[in-house]
Scaffold this active site. Structure first.
Site, short mmCIF file in Angstrom:
data_model
loop_
_atom_site.label_atom_id
_atom_site.label_comp_id
_atom_site.label_asym_id
_atom_site.label_seq_id
_atom_site.Cartn_x
_atom_site.Cartn_y
_atom_site.Cartn_z
N CYS A 137 0.79 -1.23 0.00
CA CYS A 137 0.00 0.00 0.00
C CYS A 137 0.83 1.28 0.00
O CYS A 137 1.26 1.74 -1.04
CB CYS A 137 -0.99 -0.04 1.16
SG CYS A 137 -2.39 1.03 0.90
N ARG A 189 -12.81 5.89 -0.18
CA ARG A 189 -11.60 5.07 -0.11
C ARG A 189 -11.92 3.69 -0.67
O ARG A 189 -13.08 3.26 -0.67
CB ARG A 189 -11.15 4.90 1.35
CG ARG A 189 -10.55 6.13 1.97
CD ARG A 189 -10.15 5.85 3.40
NE ARG A 189 -8.95 5.00 3.52
CZ ARG A 189 -7.72 5.44 3.38
NH1 ARG A 189 -7.48 6.70 3.08
NH2 ARG A 189 -6.71 4.62 3.54
N HIS A 210 -3.42 -5.66 2.35
CA HIS A 210 -3.05 -5.91 3.74
C HIS A 210 -3.66 -7.26 4.07
O HIS A 210 -4.01 -8.03 3.20
CB HIS A 210 -3.65 -4.85 4.67
CG HIS A 210 -3.29 -3.46 4.32
ND1 HIS A 210 -2.06 -2.91 4.61
CD2 HIS A 210 -3.98 -2.48 3.69
CE1 HIS A 210 -2.04 -1.66 4.19
NE2 HIS A 210 -3.17 -1.37 3.62
N1 GLN Z 1 -1.96 6.74 2.52
C1 GLN Z 1 -2.12 5.89 1.42
C2 GLN Z 1 -3.51 5.88 0.80
O1 GLN Z 1 -4.50 6.18 1.45
C3 GLN Z 1 -1.73 4.50 1.83
C4 GLN Z 1 -2.69 3.83 2.75
C5 GLN Z 1 -2.21 2.51 3.22
O2 GLN Z 1 -1.00 2.29 3.28
N2 GLN Z 1 -3.10 1.64 3.60
O3 GLN Z 1 -3.62 5.55 -0.37
#
Ligand code: GLN
Length: 264
Positions: A98, A135, A210
């Site tokens: 990520c 998101r 993840h």
């Molecule tokens: N900050 C980054 C995003 O929102 C990565 C998030 C994450 O590592 N889960 O895309």
């Protein structure tokens, strides 16, 4: 029997551990210990030097929030950035989740604030469309399509490789001239548009997954360990098997719950 030694480099454990990716480090460490290897975890953080980065056999980088990513990129400059590039280009295996791949790409544009320049090792760019846009959150199932990795994993497991994980990112990633890790079967992946997920470059696995990734997909952990050992000892090393029945049952249950029918 020879006792193998492995050093796992962990990128910024304090700043880049927001999303539970520490589990990847634990799985790698344990699977080495269960096989009697001598394994060490070396934090690659603000106190680490370029020599420290050069000394590791395997690299793990987790997810982070935008602010932490900015701090990391301010630190990962000059000789340290060069050492990272050298390691990845020379085939040191790694799993980058990520926020980490976003930093290995050309740049990451956070939802708020300035563009963060990346290391440019991966030919990708990542842009967060802003806090008003949803998101990408939820379970993720990916068929590994990166040719060499898919072949290796199929050889190790005897079946087509599918990864299961959980994504949670605002940033959308577009790939340039680089091979995707896989094809999204369930979830959104790199950008929710082109059906790609992650990147496979040299022996670096970059993913939005993840989970953490490795407890749910232990064969990927073994691929990373095996690749690291082969590179270090320059001989064809095959790992002894570990009973992964529970992990496999967990995967079956997840596929069933998500109603993902995988070809057998
Ligand atoms: N900050 C980054 C995003 O929102 C990565 C998030 C994450 O590592 N889960 O895309």
């Amino acid at each position: 029997m020879k006792q193998y030694e492995l050093t796992i480099g962990w990128l910024y454990p304090t700043l880049m551990s927001t999303y539970g990716d520490r589990g990847n480090v634990i799985v790698l460490e344990r699977r080495c210990q269960w096989r009697g290897y001598n394994v060490k975890v070396l934090p690659l953080d603000q106190n680490a030097t370029a020599e420290d980065i050069k000394s590791v056999d395997l690299i793990v980088g987790g997810g982070a929030q935008d602010r932490q990513q900015e701090i990391v990129m301010r630190d990962l400059q000059g000789a340290k950035a060069e050492a990272m590039r050298e390691k990845i280009e020379n085939g040191t295996p790694g799993v980058f989740t990520c926020g980490s791949p976003q930093l290995l790409g050309h740049y990451y544009e956070p939802g708020f604030g300035q563009r963060i320049q990346g290391l440019g090792i991966l030919d990708i760019v990542s842009v967060h469309p802003g806090e008003n846009v949803r998101r990408c959150i939820g379970n993720l199932v990916v068929e590994v399509t990166a040719t060499r990795l898919a072949r290796d994993l199929q050889e190790m497991t005897g079946s087509k490789p599918y990864l299961i994980g959980f994504e949670n990112h605002g940033g959308r990633t577009k790939l340039g001239k680089v091979e995707a890790l896989g094809r999204v079967v369930y979830g959104l992946g790199n950008n929710g548009e082109d059906g790609t997920e992650g990147v496979f470059h040299q022996n670096a696995i970059a993913t939005y997954s993840h989970g953490p990734l490795l407890p749910k997909n232990p064969f990927v952990a073994d691929w990373l360990i095996q690749t690291a050992l082969r590179l270090k000892y320059q001989q064809p090393i095959t790992l002894s098997p570990i009973d992964d029945t529970l992990a496999m049952q967990g995967r079956e249950a997840m596929f069933k719950r998500l109603q993902v029918d995988l070809p057998t």
